[in-house]
Design an enzyme around this catalytic site. Structure first.
Site, short mmCIF file in Angstrom:
data_model
loop_
_atom_site.label_atom_id
_atom_site.label_comp_id
_atom_site.label_asym_id
_atom_site.label_seq_id
_atom_site.Cartn_x
_atom_site.Cartn_y
_atom_site.Cartn_z
CD GLU A 85 29.58 33.61 34.91
OE1 GLU A 85 28.61 34.02 34.22
OE2 GLU A 85 31.03 32.39 35.88
CG HIS A 153 22.25 40.38 38.25
ND1 HIS A 153 22.80 40.11 39.65
CD2 HIS A 153 23.06 39.59 36.96
CE1 HIS A 153 22.47 39.02 39.51
NE2 HIS A 153 22.88 38.04 38.31
#
Length: 204
Positions: A85, A153
């Site tokens: 990321e 998540h």
């Protein structure tokens, strides 16, 4: 008098009903895909990057939003990245500062915290720090919201990111809004974070 008003009301109601019936019905994810497709056709500076966004035999990202885009635009503009990321954000910020328009895809919004330096301290501040001479026209797409995918998540981060000066935040709730807002975000000279609730991808 009243007869004319009544006729006008019925006429406008009929026109509105006809308009609604003629509107296409597409899924939220399809609206997002259309927005990217149209903007990439309109401006060759627009490109996408992210993890597994169009690998052969893949899903087109975690929620199939980018599925099939590489067939038209190739892998020069649909870039599959490593699982990093920090790299995705850094590449997007750098590309935006040098004249490109990246649409970055993070598989889950929770992973935005991995790239906070690039987003909060670079993308969000660069225009201010440069006195307006440097623009950062980038989009960061991020799925959010609780499902059954686990605590890391599942967060809803919209409120958190609205408190970062220099970042714009959008949260579409319909397919119609998703397409229009994403197109506007891509054309904006500022960094925009697009929060997409996971449970909306299949909605119409």
């Amino acid at each position: 008098g009243l007869d004319r008003i009544s006729f006008a009301i019925h006429a406008s109601d009929s026109i509105f009903t006809t308009f609604i019936k003629r509107m296409r019905e597409i899924q939220f994810r399809e609206a997002l895909r259309e927005a990217m497709n149209e903007e990439m056709r309109r401006d060759e500076r627009v490109f996408c990057l992210g993890e597994d966004i169009d690998v052969e035999g893949g899903f087109g990202g975690a929620f199939t939003v980018t599925l099939g885009l590489s067939k038209e635009f190739g892998h020069d503009r649909i870039l599959d990245t490593p699982i990093s990321e920090i790299m995705i954000a850094g590449a997007a910020v750098g590309a935006a500062m040098t004249g490109m328009i990246p649409i970055a895809d993070v598989q889950y919004g929770d992973f935005l915290f991995c790239m906070m330096d690039q987003l909060a301290d670079n993308a969000a501040k660069m225009t201010y720090m440069s006195g307006g001479t440097v623009k950062v026209p980038m989009v960061m797409r991020a799925p959010v919201g609780a499902t059954t995918r686990g605590a890391q998540h599942a967060q809803s981060l919209e409120g958190f990111f609205t408190h970062i000066p220099g970042l714009k935040v959008i949260c579409p709730s319909t397919a119609y809004d998703a397409k229009g807002l994403l197109k506007s975000a891509i054309r904006d000279d500022n960094p925009v974070v697009v929060f997409e609730h996971k449970l909306l991808y299949g909605s119409k």
